[in-house]
Design a protein around this motif. Structure first.
Motif, PDB file in Angstrom:
ATOM      1  N   ASP A 329       1.185  36.547 -21.539  1.00 37.21           N
ATOM      2  CA  ASP A 329       1.435  37.768 -22.313  1.00 37.21           C
ATOM      3  C   ASP A 329       0.422  38.855 -21.968  1.00 37.21           C
ATOM      4  O   ASP A 329       0.767  40.040 -21.863  1.00 37.21           O
ATOM      5  CB  ASP A 329       1.379  37.465 -23.809  1.00 37.21           C
ATOM      6  CG  ASP A 329       2.538  36.589 -24.257  1.00 37.21           C
ATOM      7  OD1 ASP A 329       3.573  36.579 -23.561  1.00 37.21           O
ATOM      8  OD2 ASP A 329       2.402  35.909 -25.303  1.00 37.21           O
ATOM      9  N   ALA A 330      -0.843  38.457 -21.783  1.00 40.99           N
ATOM     10  CA  ALA A 330      -1.866  39.433 -21.401  1.00 40.99           C
ATOM     11  C   ALA A 330      -1.591  40.007 -20.019  1.00 40.99           C
ATOM     12  O   ALA A 330      -1.713  41.217 -19.796  1.00 40.99           O
ATOM     13  CB  ALA A 330      -3.253  38.779 -21.435  1.00 40.99           C
ATOM     14  N   VAL A 331      -1.195  39.138 -19.074  1.00 45.32           N
ATOM     15  CA  VAL A 331      -0.889  39.606 -17.718  1.00 45.32           C
ATOM     16  C   VAL A 331       0.338  40.505 -17.723  1.00 45.32           C
ATOM     17  O   VAL A 331       0.364  41.559 -17.064  1.00 45.32           O
ATOM     18  CB  VAL A 331      -0.692  38.407 -16.783  1.00 45.32           C
ATOM     19  CG1 VAL A 331      -0.254  38.872 -15.396  1.00 45.32           C
ATOM     20  CG2 VAL A 331      -1.975  37.588 -16.675  1.00 45.32           C
ATOM     21  N   ASN A 332       1.355  40.132 -18.475  1.00 50.59           N
ATOM     22  CA  ASN A 332       2.568  40.954 -18.535  1.00 50.59           C
ATOM     23  C   ASN A 332       2.289  42.326 -19.120  1.00 50.59           C
ATOM     24  O   ASN A 332       2.879  43.331 -18.698  1.00 50.59           O
ATOM     25  CB  ASN A 332       3.631  40.232 -19.368  1.00 50.59           C
ATOM     26  CG  ASN A 332       4.147  38.984 -18.686  1.00 50.59           C
ATOM     27  OD1 ASN A 332       4.080  38.855 -17.459  1.00 50.59           O
ATOM     28  ND2 ASN A 332       4.649  38.040 -19.465  1.00 50.59           N
ATOM     29  N   PHE A 333       1.397  42.388 -20.092  1.00 45.16           N
ATOM     30  CA  PHE A 333       1.028  43.687 -20.660  1.00 45.16           C
ATOM     31  C   PHE A 333       0.382  44.577 -19.606  1.00 45.16           C
ATOM     32  O   PHE A 333       0.670  45.778 -19.523  1.00 45.16           O
ATOM     33  CB  PHE A 333       0.076  43.486 -21.845  1.00 45.16           C
ATOM     34  CG  PHE A 333      -0.357  44.763 -22.502  1.00 45.16           C
ATOM     35  CD1 PHE A 333       0.393  45.319 -23.521  1.00 45.16           C
ATOM     36  CD2 PHE A 333      -1.519  45.422 -22.107  1.00 45.16           C
ATOM     37  CE1 PHE A 333       0.007  46.502 -24.130  1.00 45.16           C
ATOM     38  CE2 PHE A 333      -1.915  46.603 -22.701  1.00 45.16           C
ATOM     39  CZ  PHE A 333      -1.154  47.141 -23.722  1.00 45.16           C
ATOM     40  N   VAL A 334      -0.490  43.996 -18.778  1.00 37.83           N
ATOM     41  CA  VAL A 334      -1.146  44.775 -17.722  1.00 37.83           C
ATOM     42  C   VAL A 334      -0.121  45.270 -16.710  1.00 37.83           C
ATOM     43  O   VAL A 334      -0.140  46.444 -16.295  1.00 37.83           O
ATOM     44  CB  VAL A 334      -2.239  43.927 -17.042  1.00 37.83           C
ATOM     45  CG1 VAL A 334      -2.790  44.642 -15.815  1.00 37.83           C
ATOM     46  CG2 VAL A 334      -3.370  43.640 -18.026  1.00 37.83           C
ATOM     47  N   TRP A 335       0.790  44.373 -16.286  1.00 36.65           N
ATOM     48  CA  TRP A 335       1.809  44.789 -15.327  1.00 36.65           C
ATOM     49  C   TRP A 335       2.682  45.902 -15.897  1.00 36.65           C
ATOM     50  O   TRP A 335       2.982  46.885 -15.202  1.00 36.65           O
ATOM     51  CB  TRP A 335       2.687  43.592 -14.949  1.00 36.65           C
ATOM     52  CG  TRP A 335       2.099  42.694 -13.918  1.00 36.65           C
ATOM     53  CD1 TRP A 335       1.645  41.420 -14.087  1.00 36.65           C
ATOM     54  CD2 TRP A 335       1.889  42.998 -12.532  1.00 36.65           C
ATOM     55  NE1 TRP A 335       1.163  40.912 -12.909  1.00 36.65           N
ATOM     56  CE2 TRP A 335       1.307  41.857 -11.933  1.00 36.65           C
ATOM     57  CE3 TRP A 335       2.137  44.108 -11.750  1.00 36.65           C
ATOM     58  CZ2 TRP A 335       0.973  41.803 -10.583  1.00 36.65           C
ATOM     59  CZ3 TRP A 335       1.803  44.058 -10.394  1.00 36.65           C
ATOM     60  CH2 TRP A 335       1.232  42.918  -9.827  1.00 36.65           C
ATOM     61  N   LEU A 336       3.093  45.750 -17.139  1.00 37.71           N
ATOM     62  CA  LEU A 336       3.954  46.759 -17.755  1.00 37.71           C
ATOM     63  C   LEU A 336       3.235  48.096 -17.878  1.00 37.71           C
ATOM     64  O   LEU A 336       3.806  49.157 -17.577  1.00 37.71           O
ATOM     65  CB  LEU A 336       4.416  46.268 -19.129  1.00 37.71           C
ATOM     66  CG  LEU A 336       5.340  47.213 -19.904  1.00 37.71           C
ATOM     67  CD1 LEU A 336       6.624  47.445 -19.126  1.00 37.71           C
ATOM     68  CD2 LEU A 336       5.647  46.651 -21.289  1.00 37.71           C
ATOM     69  N   ALA A 337       1.969  48.057 -18.295  1.00 40.53           N
ATOM     70  CA  ALA A 337       1.207  49.299 -18.423  1.00 40.53           C
ATOM     71  C   ALA A 337       1.031  49.973 -17.068  1.00 40.53           C
ATOM     72  O   ALA A 337       1.134  51.207 -16.953  1.00 40.53           O
ATOM     73  CB  ALA A 337      -0.156  49.015 -19.057  1.00 40.53           C
ATOM     74  N   ALA A 338       0.766  49.176 -16.019  1.00 43.08           N
ATOM     75  CA  ALA A 338       0.596  49.756 -14.683  1.00 43.08           C
ATOM     76  C   ALA A 338       1.896  50.372 -14.175  1.00 43.08           C
ATOM     77  O   ALA A 338       1.886  51.457 -13.574  1.00 43.08           O
ATOM     78  CB  ALA A 338       0.094  48.687 -13.710  1.00 43.08           C
ATOM     79  N   LEU A 339       3.022  49.707 -14.419  1.00 47.41           N
ATOM     80  CA  LEU A 339       4.302  50.246 -13.970  1.00 47.41           C
ATOM     81  C   LEU A 339       4.657  51.527 -14.715  1.00 47.41           C
ATOM     82  O   LEU A 339       5.150  52.495 -14.119  1.00 47.41           O
ATOM     83  CB  LEU A 339       5.399  49.196 -14.157  1.00 47.41           C
ATOM     84  CG  LEU A 339       5.349  47.990 -13.218  1.00 47.41           C
ATOM     85  CD1 LEU A 339       6.420  46.977 -13.587  1.00 47.41           C
ATOM     86  CD2 LEU A 339       5.511  48.430 -11.762  1.00 47.41           C
ATOM     87  N   VAL A 340       4.405  51.535 -16.013  1.00 43.69           N
ATOM     88  CA  VAL A 340       4.691  52.751 -16.793  1.00 43.69           C
ATOM     89  C   VAL A 340       3.791  53.890 -16.339  1.00 43.69           C
ATOM     90  O   VAL A 340       4.222  55.048 -16.246  1.00 43.69           O
ATOM     91  CB  VAL A 340       4.516  52.464 -18.298  1.00 43.69           C
ATOM     92  CG1 VAL A 340       4.601  53.751 -19.106  1.00 43.69           C
ATOM     93  CG2 VAL A 340       5.570  51.483 -18.774  1.00 43.69           C
ATOM     94  N   MET A 341       2.542  53.570 -16.014  1.00 40.17           N
ATOM     95  CA  MET A 341       1.595  54.603 -15.600  1.00 40.17           C
ATOM     96  C   MET A 341       1.974  55.207 -14.261  1.00 40.17           C
ATOM     97  O   MET A 341       1.567  56.333 -13.950  1.00 40.17           O
ATOM     98  CB  MET A 341       0.188  54.007 -15.530  1.00 40.17           C
ATOM     99  CG  MET A 341      -0.918  55.047 -15.430  1.00 40.17           C
ATOM    100  SD  MET A 341      -0.959  56.121 -16.880  1.00 40.17           S
ATOM    101  CE  MET A 341      -2.274  57.244 -16.417  1.00 40.17           C
ATOM    102  N   LEU A 342       2.768  54.484 -13.467  1.00 42.98           N
ATOM    103  CA  LEU A 342       3.240  55.063 -12.206  1.00 42.98           C
ATOM    104  C   LEU A 342       4.085  56.316 -12.434  1.00 42.98           C
ATOM    105  O   LEU A 342       4.225  57.142 -11.535  1.00 42.98           O
ATOM    106  CB  LEU A 342       4.054  54.032 -11.419  1.00 42.98           C
ATOM    107  CG  LEU A 342       3.281  53.043 -10.558  1.00 42.98           C
ATOM    108  CD1 LEU A 342       4.230  52.059  -9.903  1.00 42.98           C
ATOM    109  CD2 LEU A 342       2.456  53.770  -9.499  1.00 42.98           C
ATOM    110  N   GLY A 343       4.634  56.433 -13.633  1.00 40.86           N
ATOM    111  CA  GLY A 343       5.393  57.635 -13.954  1.00 40.86           C
ATOM    112  C   GLY A 343       4.564  58.891 -13.983  1.00 40.86           C
ATOM    113  O   GLY A 343       5.118  60.001 -14.010  1.00 40.86           O
ATOM    114  N   ILE A 344       3.227  58.743 -13.960  1.00 39.34           N
ATOM    115  CA  ILE A 344       2.378  59.932 -13.949  1.00 39.34           C
ATOM    116  C   ILE A 344       2.506  60.697 -12.640  1.00 39.34           C
ATOM    117  O   ILE A 344       2.272  61.905 -12.588  1.00 39.34           O
ATOM    118  CB  ILE A 344       0.906  59.541 -14.206  1.00 39.34           C
ATOM    119  CG1 ILE A 344       0.080  60.777 -14.575  1.00 39.34           C
ATOM    120  CG2 ILE A 344       0.293  58.875 -12.984  1.00 39.34           C
ATOM    121  CD1 ILE A 344      -1.343  60.441 -14.965  1.00 39.34           C
ATOM    122  N   ILE A 345       2.913  60.012 -11.574  1.00 36.02           N
ATOM    123  CA  ILE A 345       3.003  60.674 -10.273  1.00 36.02           C
ATOM    124  C   ILE A 345       4.103  61.730 -10.269  1.00 36.02           C
ATOM    125  O   ILE A 345       3.829  62.906  -9.982  1.00 36.02           O
ATOM    126  CB  ILE A 345       3.205  59.627  -9.166  1.00 36.02           C
ATOM    127  CG1 ILE A 345       1.985  58.702  -9.103  1.00 36.02           C
ATOM    128  CG2 ILE A 345       3.437  60.295  -7.821  1.00 36.02           C
ATOM    129  CD1 ILE A 345       2.128  57.584  -8.108  1.00 36.02           C
TER     130      ILE A 345
END
Length: 732
Positions: A329-345
């Motif tokens: 669950d902790a790893v999935n949260f990191v992956w999800l946050a990183a993928l969502v943050m890609l929207g900043i580009i």
């Protein structure tokens, strides 16, 4: 733009369809019907937008309608060229736009996933230094906006990292460090197992789902008693008020209101235990009070006796799997946050376009150099460009100042400097090639993982002792080995580029043989180290070799973070004309090279209306050509260059190549190389002094060096971040 052009082509193909033309409305309809635009029949050359830009491209002048398929294909090809140019501009912005996302991940992952905060402190310090440097040295409005975005992204990553740590990682380590009790009878009193992280019951125990109950409080809170078959038979196939149910299986939204319980692995006949449920997550709402209300309702409904503090169990077949799910669950949260943050580009690109700003599509200014930017390639060059010798020397010497904007220059620097990132993203012309980087990275990685795993088996997975071992006994030798390996694998290129030896010469061949031999010796040493560490791990650990190594891969994370942090704090010592000068890290060296760059080509960097008079520019150009000729050792070429400068006949590309040559000699050397390779450094210094490198640099900007006393004073040596020369120095 492409959609508008497509609509225009559809209208122009068939002028006999007024309905299609009318759909475009206004002036487009009049064009399709043979009307007039700007007083010219059928001429749409003055229409703004894509058509106008295509007309200005020069390949197909837009005057009148396309007469045949050839003209239509040419127009479509020209539209694709414009689209490709826009795509190329967007791709060129991508490395800079990735900076906020990289800082976000740098702050998020160590805090959210590492067992101790040691690496988190280093990653936060690295992000802080980088963000401050970006804020101080960015010039353009778009780049300042990007620097502010980097600051926000780093702060957001730090906040979400702590959120993930408190919500998921903290419970994981509480469970993993709590005692595991096995062969517990459901009839035992729960007070003796309050410290349990996992409770394994006897083989005859099971969850009595027929006495389950769902308590509605927002979610459906499900509970069911854990009993044993012997306990059940002793009570005459039914629990009575005189018997107590001290252990309860619990879950959410996995039961009916009465009589059905399907939470976890309660249906499995091989599951006989589970994780104890208690409030450990700092970000979670306490769950035990609501479960106790549900247990009280079940006790009242089924006539059960319940102690004041029953133990709640999340039923699971394997405790290791249950723990892995929590960490997952902790790893999935990191992956999800990183993928969502890609929207900043794309969001940043949209914001910049709304304000009519661009990162890289700009004219040449004092703080932006397109001719240098065009050479900054990441990864693979699909166009197979021929790169100059000066560029390869600049890459080999670790040049920091390129485009003029510190964010883009730092991303390029990391792509070429970092041991692991460079395996994919280094410049295709870098003398330290990708296959050499991969070999060095593999050797260094094995030298990290196996010793760290062996020390962890000896001293434990956590604690100050292990952290010191990772930092001192592993990281320092790794950096020394990496530094010497890089020097070895680049030696053949140094002979070819710096000393003029041909690739097939005896010296270059010997350098290549020594490179291969040294890598082979390092490989044998690595095998011996791995074998010794493996034998110790197998003898002292019960987990097995693979599991132990997997647990200690955080050593690689230390290597990834510490390398750029050390690079930011590394002292750099000036060479030749900069002898006695010193600075710290990337940003200090970037400022030094910025000043050197300004001296080598001041007239080129200024806009047209702010440049010096032609005579002054010609004099500067002549001096630069004279310096280049002196480096080549040709008196005739030197005189010709001086004459060209006096006549002012130097082109912009020639000026760029001349200024690029200002970095063909190494200006600063890091202190680690200076100490580790002192004999080679002294030999290089003697070669440079014989070649007149100091005179070369001084001739490029005499005022800059005349203001620096020789030998350097104590005050100069104590100023690692010297500012640019004054206007009086430039005028002089």
């Amino acid at each position: 733009d492409i959609g508008t052009l497509h609509s225009l082509l559809l209208i122009f193909i068939d002028e006999a369809q007024p309905t299609a033309a009318a759909a475009m409305g206004g002036e487009m309809a009049s064009v399709a019907e043979g009307g007039t635009v700007d007083g010219t029949t059928g001429n749409y050359g003055s229409i703004e937008g894509p058509a106008a830009s295509l007309g200005e491209a020069g390949q197909l002048p837009i005057h009148g309608l396309p007469k045949n398929k050839a003209e239509m294909k040419a127009l479509a090809k020209q539209a694709m060229d414009v689209a490709k140019a826009d795509l190329k501009a967007g791709i060129s912005d991508l490395p800079a736009l990735l900076a906020p996302w990289a800082l976000f991940c740098l702050c998020l992952a160590p805090v959210a996933l590492m067992p101790t905060m040691t690496l988190s402190y280093f990653s936060t310090a690295l992000a802080g230094i980088v963000v401050i440097g970006f804020g101080l040295f960015s010039y353009g409005r778009a780049w300042k906006m990007l620097a502010f975005t980097c600051l926000v992204a780093a702060g957001l990553g730090l906040y979400l990292g702590f959120y993930d740590r408190w919500k998921y990682l903290f419970p994981y380590y509480v469970y993993s460090r709590s005692p595991f009790h096995t062969d517990v009878l459901p009839s035992d009193l729960p007070d003796g197992y309050r410290d349990a992280g996992y409770i394994g019951f006897s083989q005859d125990s099971y969850v009595d789902g027929s006495r389950g109950l769902g308590y509605r409080a927002g979610d459906l809170w499900c509970v069911a008693p854990i009993i044993g078959r012997q306990q059940l038979h002793a009570a005459g196939a039914q629990l009575t008020m005189q018997q107590s149910a001290g252990f309860w299986a619990v879950g959410k939204n996995c039961c009916q209101k009465r009589g059905t319980f399907q939470c976890g692995n309660s249906w499995s006949h091989t599951a006989h235990g589970g994780l104890a449920v208690f409030d450990v997550g700092r970000m979670d709402v306490p769950v035990t009070p609501t479960y106790k209300l549900a247990i009280a309702a079940a006790a009242q409904t089924y006539g059960l006796m319940v102690p004041d503090e029953p133990i709640l169990i999340q039923w699971a077949e394997d405790p290791a799997v249950a723990l892995a799910e929590i960490y997952g669950d902790a790893v999935n949260f990191v992956w999800l946050a990183a993928l969502v943050m890609l929207g900043i580009i794309p969001a940043l690109g949209l914001i910049l376009s709304c304000f009519d700003l661009s990162l890289t599509c700009r004219e040449s200014t004092e703080h932006w150099h397109p001719e240098e930017f065009q050479q900054m390639t990441f990864g693979v060059d699909l166009q197979h460009t021929e790169y100059s010798r000066e560029l390869q020397l600049s890459l080999m010497h670790g040049r920091c100042y390129w485009s003029g904007e510190v964010i883009y220059d730092y991303m390029f620097h990391i792509a070429n400097k970092h041991l692991y990132l460079g395996c994919l993203f280094c410049h295709p012309a870098h003398p330290f090639s990708k296959w050499e980087r991969i070999c060095v990275a593999i050797l260094v990685s094995f030298f990290i993982i196996f010793p760290v795993a062996a020390f962890s088996v000896k001293y434990g997975q956590t604690g100050l002792t292990r952290s010191l071992i990772v930092l001192i006994c592993v990281t320092v030798p790794r950096n020394v080995l990496k530094l010497y390996l890089i020097q070895i694998v680049q030696q053949d290129t140094v002979l070819e580029l710096e000393e003029g030896h041909h690739g097939e010469s005896e010296h270059a061949r010997k350098a290549f043989v020594w490179e291969v031999t040294f890598l082979f010796l390092c490989f044998l040493l690595c095998l011996a180290t791995c074998a010794a560490c493996s034998s110790y791990i197998l003898a002292a650990s019960s987990l097995g070799l693979g599991a132990t190594l997997l647990q200690n891969t955080d050593g690689l994370a230390f290597a990834v973070v510490l390398e750029p942090l050390i690079d930011l704090a590394m002292p750099f010592i000036g060479l030749d004309a900069y002898e006695g000068a010193w600075t710290f890290g990337f940003f200090g060296r970037w400022r030094r090279e910025r000043d050197h760059f300004a001296c080598a080509g001041t007239a080129l960097d200024l806009p047209e209306d702010a440049r010096k008079p032609a005579a002054t520019a010609a004099a500067v150009a002549g001096a630069d050509h004279l310096a280049e000729a002196a480096a080549a050792g040709s008196a005739a070429a030197s005189a010709a260059a001086a004459a060209a400068g006096a006549r002012g006949e130097m082109s912009r590309s020639d000026m760029a190549r001349t200024r690029e040559g200002a970095f063909s000699r190494q200006l600063f050397r890091d202190a680690g190389t200076e100490i580790l390779l002192a004999p080679e450094a002294r030999a290089s210094k003697q070669r440079n002094s014989k070649s007149g490198c100091g005179k070369l640099q001084k001739s490029a900007c005499p005022a800059w060096y005349d203001t620096t006393p020789k030998p350097p004073s104590r005050q100069q040596a104590s100023d690692p971040f010297m500012t640019r020369p004054s206007e009086q120095s430039f005028a002089h």
